[in-house]
Design a protein around this motif. Structure first.
Motif, PDB file in Angstrom:
ATOM      1  N   LEU A   1       0.937  -1.074   0.114  1.00 27.78           N
ATOM      2  CA  LEU A   1      -0.143  -0.099  -0.126  1.00 27.78           C
ATOM      3  C   LEU A   1       0.703   1.468  -0.136  1.00 27.78           C
ATOM      4  N   ILE A   2       1.904   1.320   0.651  1.00 28.43           N
ATOM      5  CA  ILE A   2       2.723   2.464   0.782  1.00 28.43           C
ATOM      6  C   ILE A   2       3.576   2.562  -0.714  1.00 28.43           C
ATOM      7  N   GLY A   3       3.472   3.646  -1.033  1.00 30.51           N
ATOM      8  CA  GLY A   3       4.103   3.998  -2.518  1.00 30.51           C
ATOM      9  C   GLY A   3       3.033   3.435  -3.835  1.00 30.51           C
ATOM     10  N   SER A   4       1.765   3.105  -3.197  1.00 27.13           N
ATOM     11  CA  SER A   4       0.800   2.831  -4.422  1.00 27.13           C
ATOM     12  C   SER A   4       0.178   4.048  -4.562  1.00 27.13           C
ATOM     13  N   ASN A   5      -0.665   3.864  -5.565  1.00 20.10           N
ATOM     14  CA  ASN A   5      -1.531   5.129  -5.943  1.00 20.10           C
ATOM     15  C   ASN A   5      -2.848   5.238  -5.292  1.00 20.10           C
ATOM     16  N   VAL A   6      -3.203   6.199  -4.620  1.00 17.12           N
ATOM     17  CA  VAL A   6      -4.524   6.625  -4.000  1.00 17.12           C
ATOM     18  C   VAL A   6      -5.936   6.121  -4.665  1.00 17.12           C
ATOM     19  N   LEU A   7      -5.678   6.169  -6.075  1.00 18.48           N
ATOM     20  CA  LEU A   7      -6.793   5.644  -7.037  1.00 18.48           C
ATOM     21  C   LEU A   7      -6.861   4.048  -6.594  1.00 18.48           C
ATOM     22  N   ASP A   8      -5.836   3.357  -6.570  1.00 18.09           N
ATOM     23  CA  ASP A   8      -5.786   2.241  -6.405  1.00 18.09           C
ATOM     24  C   ASP A   8      -6.700   1.750  -4.838  1.00 18.09           C
ATOM     25  N   LEU A   9      -6.524   2.609  -3.849  1.00 13.92           N
ATOM     26  CA  LEU A   9      -7.133   2.300  -2.787  1.00 13.92           C
ATOM     27  C   LEU A   9      -9.020   2.747  -2.947  1.00 13.92           C
ATOM     28  N   VAL A  10      -9.226   3.796  -3.843  1.00 10.58           N
ATOM     29  CA  VAL A  10     -10.475   4.070  -4.314  1.00 10.58           C
ATOM     30  C   VAL A  10     -11.110   2.894  -4.887  1.00 10.58           C
ATOM     31  N   GLN A  11     -10.311   2.296  -5.784  1.00  5.77           N
ATOM     32  CA  GLN A  11     -10.952   1.193  -6.738  1.00  5.77           C
ATOM     33  C   GLN A  11     -11.271  -0.010  -5.871  1.00  5.77           C
TER      34      GLN A  11
END
Length: 155
Positions: free
Chosen positions: A33-43
């Motif tokens: 999760l750290i370093g990923s895109n916030v859009l990935d969390l939204v998805q």
């Protein structure tokens, strides 16, 4: 009854430990999760319940805090005996926050600040479904350094 005490304690410890491991994995700076895109969390976990701009100077240090709230009413074991209210296995509330870089939406930190621990193991158990979705279904979208993450907050 005494014969069942040690096996029950062992099973209980293992069950709460699994949820705690996932939560620590989500916070791990070298994790997914750290370093990923916030859009990935939204998805994976849905539209955030709250967004807050921490620094808004239109510069490279702008940050945003994003929060998801989750409520799980199902418990693996729910006992009420006199003054003891014991819930084991995830029935409670969880909040997951992510600190996000404005330019590109890179996730800088993940925390669980408002996980309630009024029952045994619930602070991690309630967060487990949210963490599972974020870790297991992360699409790893590339970060576009020109994308403004403040657009999630409606500028």
């Amino acid at each position: 009854m005494q014969r069942m005490t040690i096996p029950f304690a062992l099973v209980f410890t293992l069950l709460t430990g699994c949820s705690a491991m996932r939560t620590h994995e989500a916070r791990d700076p070298s994790g997914q999760l750290i370093g990923s895109n916030v859009l990935d969390l939204v998805q994976t976990v849905g539209i955030p319940d709250k967004t807050m701009k921490l620094v808004d100077s239109n510069g490279p240090n702008d940050r945003m805090e994003v929060q998801w709230n989750f409520s799980n009413s199902d418990a693996a074991l729910d006992m009420n005996a006199l003054v003891l209210d014991l819930k084991v296995g995830g029935a409670d509330k969880c909040s997951m926050t992510a600190t996000v870089d404005r330019w590109g939406g890179k996730v800088l930190a993940v925390n669980f600040p408002q996980a309630h621990s009024d029952s045994i193991g619930s602070d991690y158990g309630a967060c487990e479904p949210l963490v599972y979705e974020a870790l297991e279904h992360n699409p790893h979208t590339p970060i576009d350094p020109h994308w403004d993450a403040f657009s999630l907050a409606g500028k």
